[in-house]
Scaffold this active site. Structure first.
Site, mmCIF file in Angstrom:
data_model
loop_
_atom_site.group_PDB
_atom_site.id
_atom_site.type_symbol
_atom_site.label_atom_id
_atom_site.label_comp_id
_atom_site.label_asym_id
_atom_site.label_seq_id
_atom_site.Cartn_x
_atom_site.Cartn_y
_atom_site.Cartn_z
ATOM 1 N N HIS A 180 8.560 -5.659 0.785
ATOM 2 C CA HIS A 180 8.182 -6.011 2.295
ATOM 3 C C HIS A 180 8.062 -4.585 2.979
ATOM 4 O O HIS A 180 7.296 -4.631 3.990
ATOM 5 C CB HIS A 180 8.740 -7.004 2.982
ATOM 6 N N ASP A 210 11.760 -8.806 -3.979
ATOM 7 C CA ASP A 210 11.680 -8.027 -2.868
ATOM 8 C C ASP A 210 12.045 -6.391 -3.486
ATOM 9 O O ASP A 210 12.549 -5.638 -2.547
ATOM 10 C CB ASP A 210 12.342 -8.274 -1.670
ATOM 11 N N SER A 285 15.794 -2.042 6.045
ATOM 12 C CA SER A 285 15.394 -2.605 5.216
ATOM 13 C C SER A 285 15.131 -1.571 3.906
ATOM 14 O O SER A 285 14.337 -0.637 4.337
ATOM 15 C CB SER A 285 14.080 -3.328 5.186
#
Length: 449
Positions: A180, A210, A285
């Site tokens: 993402h 992911d 992230s």
């Protein structure tokens, strides 16, 4: 038979050799010995030296002693056993430290490791990418030393649409991050700890886990060692390293493992993740979650958002990332992932109104109109599974595999429960008609859907 001290019997003594004085003294001594008291006899037998001379043959006679009985006490036995155990323990620890040090300096050199990938370079000779894997490592007792060691592995990532973090996993420039973070982007800039900036290429990504892999052209980069996430325990101390807010490169937060194998739904995808209370913020992230050995045990990918929610961060287990990263490096995608071949968007549709006209009613307004979220097909890729199955542009998807859907996340979540080659039924609204389509899913070899 009379005994004499061996010291007194000296064959080199001139008096003894002549025999005159010796004979006279000998007769006198015999007379005296016959009349000797019991005490003298006892003194001769008990207090004289062990070795005596036999006057009959002139040879030394060995005295016989009565052997004393020796007993082992319980305390002595216990002391002996303790000494043996301590000695054995010291030997074992010494050997363990020696061989541990030998193994700790080894690099994985067999092709069965999930982190040794053979990457084809077209006409050039294939290249082997070596990624450090867990070995017997030293546990850091100093948190500052641990942080200093780990921050050099973590980079900042910026795209035209946002920012995130990544972890260097090979010295020649492979970097693991979140799907993402890079999804939909065309350009990628990587910032190293020393502030230098490098352009990066997207090697591949996997929406289901992911995970994405970037590559920069560099050599001799510090590369993280990937640990075994299956060995972690709740309560174990960890640190999270990342680029929060896209500005604070090399930020470190500490915490513990709060849970393992947590089933969490992110962007419509169900994942089994590591839960930690280490502070996680936007921009973290793709960063690293490290144990006290300095090993990468997770890829940070989410924080539970909410006004009253704190201490709920999540990371993708390293054991899951290993297999995914290997396939992406080798072939650019993960085998068996389903591929539909469409571009979708969420829309809102109004139903109702006077005579079914949403624009009717008092002064052109209709207070009876009902609005619903739906998913509309924006484009269909030529030759894709969707085109072969009969999907058209502007179709409204009502059901996927028999389940009502109202958002793209719901469709992607359901799609990822299947594999390439599976057949699914999609129900669409096409104008005033409802159509059921049978679609055989293709294999995703890019970042498309």
């Amino acid at each position: 038979m009379t005994y004499f001290d061996e010291n007194e019997y000296n064959p080199n003594n001139s008096t003894f050799e002549s025999g005159t004085e010796f004979g006279q003294e000998s007769e006198a001594n015999e007379t005296e010995s016959e009349n000797a008291s019991v005490q003298e006899a006892t003194w001769h037998m008990e207090d004289a030296p062990d070795r005596r001379l036999n006057t009959d043959n002139g040879q030394p006679v060995q005295r016989q002693h009565k052997k004393e009985k020796r007993y082992v006490t319980v305390g002595g036995l216990v002391a002996c056993l303790l000494a043996v155990f301590i000695l054995a323990g010291c030997i074992g620890v010494g050997l363990g430290v020696y061989f541990s040090g030998q193994r700790g300096n080894e690099q994985v050199q067999n092709s069965d490791s999930p982190f040794i990938s053979n990457v084809a370079n077209g006409s050039e000779q294939d290249k082997t990418v070596v990624v450090n894997v867990s070995s017997d490592s030293t546990v850091y007792s100093d948190m500052s030393e641990l942080a200093t060691n780990c921050v050099k592995y973590v980079v900042g990532i910026k795209t035209e649409s946002g920012s995130g973090s990544g972890v260097i996993i090979s010295s020649d420039g492979y970097i693991v991050t979140n799907n993402h973070v890079v999804d939909g982007a065309a350009t990628f800039a990587v910032y190293l700890q020393d502030g230098s900036q490098l352009a990066a290429e997207l090697i591949g990504s996997d929406a289901r886990t992911d995970i994405a892999v970037l590559k920069v052209e560099a050599q001799n980069l510090p590369a993280a060692t990937l640990g075994n996430s299956s060995d972690i325990s709740v309560g174990e101390t960890v640190i999270a390293v990342g680029n929060p807010l896209g500005e604070l490169l090399s930020s470190v937060t500490d915490g513990i493992i709060s849970g393992v194998n947590r089933e969490v739904t992110i962007d419509g995808l169900k994942m089994n993740l590591i839960q930690t209370n280490a502070a996680i913020n936007p921009g973290n992230s793709g960063g690293g979650l490290f144990n006290m050995k300095g090993e990468l045990i997770g890829i940070v990918n989410a924080k539970s958002m909410g006004i009253e929610v704190e201490g709920l961060g999540f990371a993708i287990p390293a054991d899951i990332a290993k297999t995914i990263v290997k396939e992406i490096i080798e072939q650019g995608y993960v085998s068996g992932r389903p591929y539909l071949g469409v571009s979708l968007q969420n829309i809102t549709i109004g139903y109702g109104g006077q005579n079914g006209n949403p624009f009717g009613g008092f002064f052109g307004f209709n207070f009876g109109t009902q609005y619903q979220q739906r998913v509309q097909v924006m484009s269909v890729e030529a030759g894709s599974a969707a085109q072969k199955g009969g999907v058209h542009v502007n179709d409204i998807i009502l059901k996927f595999a028999g389940t009502d859907v109202t958002t793209t996340d719901e469709i992607y979540s359901l799609l990822n429960e299947y594999n390439a080659g599976d057949e699914v039924t999609i129900t669409v609204q096409r104008g005033n008609e409802t159509v059921e389509l049978k679609i055989v899913l293709g294999e995703r070899t890019s970042s498309g859907k």
